[in-house]
Write an enzyme that holds these catalytic residues in place. Structure first.
Site, PDB file in Angstrom:
ATOM      1  N   ARG A 294      45.597  26.660  39.387  1.00 54.13           N
ATOM      2  CA  ARG A 294      45.202  27.489  40.530  1.00 54.13           C
ATOM      3  C   ARG A 294      46.266  28.571  40.710  1.00 54.13           C
ATOM      4  NH1 ARG A 294      40.861  25.960  40.012  1.00 54.13           N
ATOM      5  NH2 ARG A 294      39.442  24.918  41.467  1.00 54.13           N
TER       6      ARG A 294
ATOM      7  N   GLU B  12      41.693  36.436  43.588  1.00 58.37           N
ATOM      8  CA  GLU B  12      40.747  36.588  42.491  1.00 58.37           C
ATOM      9  C   GLU B  12      39.525  37.327  43.019  1.00 58.37           C
ATOM     10  OE1 GLU B  12      39.897  32.753  40.785  1.00 58.37           O
ATOM     11  OE2 GLU B  12      41.929  32.519  40.011  1.00 58.37           O
TER      12      GLU B  12
ATOM     13  N   HIS C  77      39.589  33.849  35.158  1.00 56.02           N
ATOM     14  CA  HIS C  77      39.225  32.483  35.567  1.00 56.02           C
ATOM     15  C   HIS C  77      37.992  31.988  34.810  1.00 56.02           C
ATOM     16  CE1 HIS C  77      39.547  29.439  39.122  1.00 56.02           C
ATOM     17  NE2 HIS C  77      39.240  28.841  37.983  1.00 56.02           N
TER      18      HIS C  77
END
Length: 315
Positions: free
Chosen positions: A232, A261, A280
């Site tokens: 993360r 993000e 991601h």
């Protein structure tokens, strides 16, 4: 009825659920989310959906279950959910292999400077063979440190061992019996970062790990070390990482997760040649996402009917 926030989940309509659907790949706007969950018995969400007290209150007393299409659950207000007796389903295990594969790919791309090489071919920088041009770092004979040897951390270690890794260190709350499978050696975090040629972060985001990788940690790493994070974004202090990379304190970094993000296109990390950033995509294989969607839907249905979930988060 059940409130669905994922496109095309066939088991739900087939099971007689009335689905309120946000039919877009883009995150649902907050106002639409709050309106959409009103009166819902179940919520199916993504990791981009912040399910907090406001959302739970908007859903109301009918809410029985929240099913998230993710293994991480830091986007869920677990304390509020637990207080209301709402069950939570998630999708561990099924994305382990895909995430581990991507981590190894990112590590190799960063260590061997593959994105730089591709760019040099495209922009005409490739003139002739040079002895030290675009030299990077290899895994053979190296020491790899894994911060968090859970399901994904162990899967990463399994894939790295055949590259000729000499030592594998890992850190965490306690030693892990399964580490014997990869000849893993339990070490303190300080020892891990000071002795490792590659540092891979695969721990969960918790209050203890928030900002764990900071200036103090980077200062203990080898100058030739490569840092990789696929857990993360908030586990890393990005300002400290930028300083470590730009000053030559560490050699390179590869990130599949950031804060926020998406990362703004003018972010300082994106200007560094020794930082490889992906959007991601750890679990982004067609088969993995399909299995995740099915598991997510089945978790939701189990929560609605009061039966055992295939994967329930212990609150």
């Amino acid at each position: 009825r059940c409130g669905g926030l994922l496109v095309r989940v066939p088991p739900l309509p087939a099971a007689g659920c009335k689905v309120s659907l946000w039919d877009s790949d883009e995150p649902i706007p907050r106002t639409d989310l709050l309106q959409g969950v009103s009166g819902a018995h179940g919520i199916l969400c993504l990791l981009s959906d912040r399910i907090d007290a406001e959302v739970i209150n908007a859903a109301g007393p009918n809410l029985k279950v929240i099913s998230t299409l993710s293994v991480g659950f830091d986007h869920l207000a677990v304390g509020e959910i637990k207080k209301r007796g709402v069950r939570v389903g998630y999708t561990p295990d099924v994305l382990t292999d895909a995430t581990a594969e991507l981590t190894v790919a990112l590590l190799l791309a960063t260590a061997r400077r593959i994105p730089e090489g591709v760019e040099e071919v495209k922009n005409g920088g490739w003139s002739s063979w040079k002895p030290l041009w675009l030299c990077g770092y290899g895994l053979s004979g190296s020491t790899v440190g894994v911060i968090g040897l859970g399901r994904i951390g162990l899967a990463i270690a399994r894939r790295l061992k055949p590259f000729g890794v000499k030592r594998l260190l890992y850190s965490g709350r306690t030693s892990k019996p399964q580490a014997a499978e990869v000849d893993g050696e339990f070490a303190s975090l300080d020892r891990l970062v000071s002795e490792s040629d590659f540092v891979v972060v695969s721990c969960s985001l918790t209050p203890e790990t928030q900002g764990l990788c900071d200036k103090a940690l980077f200062s203990k790493m080898k100058k030739t070390a490569v840092f990789v994070n696929t857990s993360r974004g908030a586990v890393v202090n990005q300002e400290d990482l930028h300083e470590a990379l730009s000053s030559g304190r560490i050699a390179a970094a590869g990130l599949d997760v950031t804060t926020p993000e998406p990362l703004p296109t003018d972010h300082p990390l994106l200007k560094l040649k020794n930082c490889v950033i992906l959007p991601h995509i750890g679990s982004a294989t067609y088969s993995t996402r399909g299995i995740m969607a099915e598991l997510c839907a089945n978790n939701l249905l189990a929560g609605l009917t009061g039966s055992a979930m295939p994967s329930e988060l212990a609150l």
